[in-house]
Write a protein that holds these residues in place. Structure first.
Motif, PDB file in Angstrom:
ATOM      1  N   GLU A 150       0.835  -1.208   0.000  1.00 18.67           N
ATOM      2  CA  GLU A 150       0.000   0.000   0.000  1.00 18.67           C
ATOM      3  C   GLU A 150       0.865   1.252   0.000  1.00 18.67           C
ATOM      4  N   LYS A 151       0.394   2.264  -0.700  1.00 17.40           N
ATOM      5  CA  LYS A 151       0.953   3.607  -0.637  1.00 17.40           C
ATOM      6  C   LYS A 151      -0.110   4.521  -0.045  1.00 17.40           C
ATOM      7  N   CYS A 152       0.334   5.530   0.692  1.00 21.39           N
ATOM      8  CA  CYS A 152      -0.621   6.398   1.379  1.00 21.39           C
ATOM      9  C   CYS A 152      -0.165   7.848   1.288  1.00 21.39           C
ATOM     10  N   TRP A 153      -1.123   8.768   1.348  1.00 20.28           N
ATOM     11  CA  TRP A 153      -0.865  10.209   1.259  1.00 20.28           C
ATOM     12  C   TRP A 153      -0.198  10.558  -0.070  1.00 20.28           C
ATOM     13  N   ILE A 154      -0.734   9.976  -1.126  1.00 18.16           N
ATOM     14  CA  ILE A 154      -0.179  10.183  -2.458  1.00 18.16           C
ATOM     15  C   ILE A 154      -0.981  11.270  -3.163  1.00 18.16           C
ATOM     16  N   SER A 155      -0.338  12.376  -3.499  1.00 23.11           N
ATOM     17  CA  SER A 155      -1.013  13.451  -4.218  1.00 23.11           C
ATOM     18  C   SER A 155      -1.421  12.974  -5.606  1.00 23.11           C
ATOM     19  N   ASN A 156      -2.603  13.376  -6.026  1.00 20.63           N
ATOM     20  CA  ASN A 156      -3.244  13.012  -7.303  1.00 20.63           C
ATOM     21  C   ASN A 156      -3.802  11.600  -7.315  1.00 20.63           C
ATOM     22  N   ALA A 157      -3.607  10.827  -6.261  1.00 22.28           N
ATOM     23  CA  ALA A 157      -4.218   9.498  -6.183  1.00 22.28           C
ATOM     24  C   ALA A 157      -5.656   9.634  -5.691  1.00 22.28           C
ATOM     25  N   PRO A 158      -6.563   8.796  -6.189  1.00 19.84           N
ATOM     26  CA  PRO A 158      -6.355   7.733  -7.165  1.00 19.84           C
ATOM     27  C   PRO A 158      -6.704   8.143  -8.604  1.00 19.84           C
ATOM     28  N   ASP A 159      -6.645   9.427  -8.906  1.00 23.07           N
ATOM     29  CA  ASP A 159      -7.131   9.929 -10.194  1.00 23.07           C
ATOM     30  C   ASP A 159      -6.060  10.008 -11.282  1.00 23.07           C
ATOM     31  N   ALA A 160      -4.793   9.794 -10.937  1.00 23.43           N
ATOM     32  CA  ALA A 160      -3.722   9.948 -11.919  1.00 23.43           C
ATOM     33  C   ALA A 160      -3.785   8.869 -12.991  1.00 23.43           C
ATOM     34  N   ASP A 161      -3.130   9.157 -14.116  1.00 18.69           N
ATOM     35  CA  ASP A 161      -3.074   8.199 -15.221  1.00 18.69           C
ATOM     36  C   ASP A 161      -1.873   7.277 -15.118  1.00 18.69           C
ATOM     37  N   PHE A 162      -0.826   7.717 -14.428  1.00 21.68           N
ATOM     38  CA  PHE A 162       0.299   6.821 -14.135  1.00 21.68           C
ATOM     39  C   PHE A 162       0.987   7.290 -12.865  1.00 21.68           C
ATOM     40  N   TYR A 163       1.722   6.362 -12.247  1.00 17.85           N
ATOM     41  CA  TYR A 163       2.394   6.621 -10.978  1.00 17.85           C
ATOM     42  C   TYR A 163       3.865   6.234 -11.075  1.00 17.85           C
TER      43      TYR A 163
ATOM     44  N   MET B 225      -8.613  15.425   3.371  1.00 18.08           N
ATOM     45  CA  MET B 225      -7.513  16.106   4.048  1.00 18.08           C
ATOM     46  C   MET B 225      -7.851  17.574   4.318  1.00 18.08           C
ATOM     47  N   LEU B 226      -7.092  18.182   5.221  1.00 24.92           N
ATOM     48  CA  LEU B 226      -7.249  19.614   5.496  1.00 24.92           C
ATOM     49  C   LEU B 226      -6.943  20.432   4.253  1.00 24.92           C
ATOM     50  N   SER B 227      -5.859  20.109   3.581  1.00 25.18           N
ATOM     51  CA  SER B 227      -5.490  20.805   2.350  1.00 25.18           C
ATOM     52  C   SER B 227      -6.448  20.397   1.238  1.00 25.18           C
ATOM     53  N   PRO B 228      -6.843  21.333   0.371  1.00 21.43           N
ATOM     54  CA  PRO B 228      -7.869  21.015  -0.634  1.00 21.43           C
ATOM     55  C   PRO B 228      -7.376  20.256  -1.852  1.00 21.43           C
ATOM     56  N   HIS B 229      -6.065  19.996  -1.971  1.00 18.23           N
ATOM     57  CA  HIS B 229      -5.630  19.312  -3.186  1.00 18.23           C
ATOM     58  C   HIS B 229      -5.817  17.801  -3.051  1.00 18.23           C
ATOM     59  N   PRO B 230      -5.870  17.068  -4.187  1.00 20.55           N
ATOM     60  CA  PRO B 230      -6.201  15.640  -4.159  1.00 20.55           C
ATOM     61  C   PRO B 230      -5.110  14.795  -3.525  1.00 20.55           C
ATOM     62  N   VAL B 231      -5.507  13.969  -2.567  1.00 20.97           N
ATOM     63  CA  VAL B 231      -4.596  13.048  -1.879  1.00 20.97           C
ATOM     64  C   VAL B 231      -5.351  11.743  -1.672  1.00 20.97           C
ATOM     65  N   GLY B 232      -4.667  10.609  -1.862  1.00 23.04           N
ATOM     66  CA  GLY B 232      -5.344   9.332  -1.691  1.00 23.04           C
ATOM     67  C   GLY B 232      -4.391   8.203  -1.350  1.00 23.04           C
ATOM     68  N   THR B 233      -4.961   7.021  -1.266  1.00 23.68           N
ATOM     69  CA  THR B 233      -4.185   5.806  -1.025  1.00 23.68           C
ATOM     70  C   THR B 233      -4.198   4.951  -2.288  1.00 23.68           C
ATOM     71  N   LEU B 234      -3.203   4.092  -2.403  1.00 19.89           N
ATOM     72  CA  LEU B 234      -3.122   3.135  -3.502  1.00 19.89           C
ATOM     73  C   LEU B 234      -2.892   1.753  -2.907  1.00 19.89           C
ATOM     74  N   ARG B 235      -3.596   0.759  -3.433  1.00 18.86           N
ATOM     75  CA  ARG B 235      -3.407  -0.619  -2.996  1.00 18.86           C
ATOM     76  C   ARG B 235      -2.943  -1.457  -4.183  1.00 18.86           C
ATOM     77  N   PHE B 236      -1.914  -2.237  -3.939  1.00 14.25           N
ATOM     78  CA  PHE B 236      -1.301  -3.073  -4.970  1.00 14.25           C
ATOM     79  C   PHE B 236      -1.522  -4.533  -4.599  1.00 14.25           C
ATOM     80  N   ASP B 237      -2.306  -5.210  -5.404  1.00 15.57           N
ATOM     81  CA  ASP B 237      -2.602  -6.625  -5.181  1.00 15.57           C
ATOM     82  C   ASP B 237      -1.969  -7.429  -6.311  1.00 15.57           C
TER      83      ASP B 237
END
Length: 405
Positions: free
Chosen positions: A176-189, A223-235
């Motif tokens: 798992e990754k956490c506190w990732i900016s632009n997740a989960p909406d990005a096109d690549f990581y 999050m408190l900050s308004p920019h996009p932040v999320g988690t990613l799960r890798f299975d």
């Protein structure tokens, strides 16, 4: 040019960026949804020619872009910075095929990038990553089919993979990754995973992982900050040698190279916010009636404003000096980058807080510039290395110099 002055052309460019941010980017940002990637805003950054400059400009120009945009539209600044953070490893360490596949879309704003380093138990201690990349059996061998030929410009298989006697062809990412900016909406990581257990920083590999890979899911964080932040799960997400950025087991260098570039520019983002808060405070205290005069006539107020200006300018100069050192290939870039980020982000927190105090209750009203900045200014003291981490980097570099004498 020196680290302490800007020539007229650069000053004019900064003024132009502030005007563009106010006139074209801020109205778009106002239509976006907090916590979500604003693709219309990202596309406009591409249309204005700002995203391509992420790959053609030096560190100083990156700082000037971030500071200028932040002064008028923090959302636009963040969208630009996150494109750069996620895509810089591809630009600097990717193969020709990887760059040709992804960077044109990043530059025109049609593709959203993200930098996936932090984990629930490995935030400040980036070398403690636990997202695992386990060697996987060749799918073609399991099915009896012949493997597809590698593209002519594909990266050669890492030694640890090519030498494997069982014909393995890739890895499976699990964790798992956490506190990732632009997740989960990005096109690549750009994803950093452990390929060699127990090796610390030496056992991490950087991978370019498209968002549509099977087994990759994510969710948003509020999050408190308004920019996009999320988690990613890798299975058991499949990746191959073609997805490696740089070399296997040397991904920590990719991460640090990226952070050394972007840490001063985080400071520039902070300086832009501090300047916006200072400008608002100057205007407010000059026109606000209080105790038979203007608020600015009170010595306690005037001295606070002077202190805000002093700290903002000091932070700005240190950011410019660190960026110039990076552009010149100086040996002390890690120390300067850490100092710039530390001073600028702590300064911005102080200046915005003072600005709120001098404005009074109106600054706490939802929608007020300072209410917005108050929410925005806290996060930069944590991400890309918390203030405590920056102090550790600075001390380590200082003592290294002592030991080398």
């Amino acid at each position: 040019m020196t680290a302490f002055s800007l020539e007229p052309a650069r000053l004019a460019w900064c003024a132009e960026l502030r005007a563009l941010a106010a006139e074209r980017l801020r109205p778009l940002a106002g239509k976006g949804e907090p916590g979500r990637v604003d693709r219309a805003l990202v596309a406009e950054l591409g249309t204005l020619g700002l995203l391509p400059r992420l790959f053609t400009s030096g560190a100083l120009d990156l700082c000037l872009m971030r500071e200028s945009l932040a002064h008028a539209c923090t959302e636009a600044e963040t969208a630009l910075a996150l494109q750069g953070l996620g895509a810089h490893p591809v630009h600097a360490h990717g193969t020709p095929a990887q760059r040709a596949r992804w960077l044109p879309g990043v530059s025109d704003g049609s593709v959203v990038a993200a930098f996936a380093l932090s984990e629930p138990d490995a935030g400040s201690d980036a070398a403690a990553l636990s997202l695992t990349a386990e060697l996987a059996e060749r799918d073609a061998a399991a099915s009896g089919a012949a493997p597809a030929p590698a593209p002519p410009d594909a990266a050669p298989a890492p030694a640890s993979l090519a030498a494997h006697p069982e014909g393995r062809s890739g890895w499976r990412l699990t964790g798992e990754k956490c506190w990732i900016s632009n997740a989960p909406d990005a096109d690549f990581y750009t994803v950093f995973a452990r390929t060699t257990p127990g090796a610390g920083a030496r056992g991490v590999t950087a991978f370019l992982v498209p968002a549509d890979r099977p087994g990759l899911t994510g969710s948003r964080l509020d999050m408190l900050s308004p920019h996009p932040v999320g988690t990613l799960r890798f299975d058991a997400v499949p990746v191959t040698a073609d997805d490696v950025l740089g070399e296997a087991d040397r991904g920590f260098r990719v991460a640090m190279d990226t952070l050394n570039l972007f840490r001063p520019s985080v400071g520039a983002f902070a300086v832009g916010m501090a300047q916006a808060a200072l400008d608002a405070t100057l205007a407010h205290t000059a026109r606000r009636d209080a105790f038979g005069g203007k608020l600015k006539d009170l010595q306690t107020v005037a001295h606070q404003v002077a202190e805000m200006a002093l700290r903002t300018e000091s932070a700005r100069l240190m950011v410019y000096a660190a960026a110039t050192a990076y552009d010149e290939g100086a040996a002390d870039v890690p120390r300067r980058s850490a100092m710039a980020k530390l001073l600028a982000t702590e300064t911005a927190q102080y200046v915005v807080d003072r600005a709120v105090q001098l404005h009074g209750a109106r600054a706490l009203q939802r929608g007020h510039l300072l209410e917005h900045l108050y929410r925005e200014v806290r996060a930069p003291r944590v991400y890309e290395g918390a203030s405590e981490v920056q102090r550790g980097v600075i001390a380590k570099e200082l003592y290294r110099n002592v030991e080398d004498r």
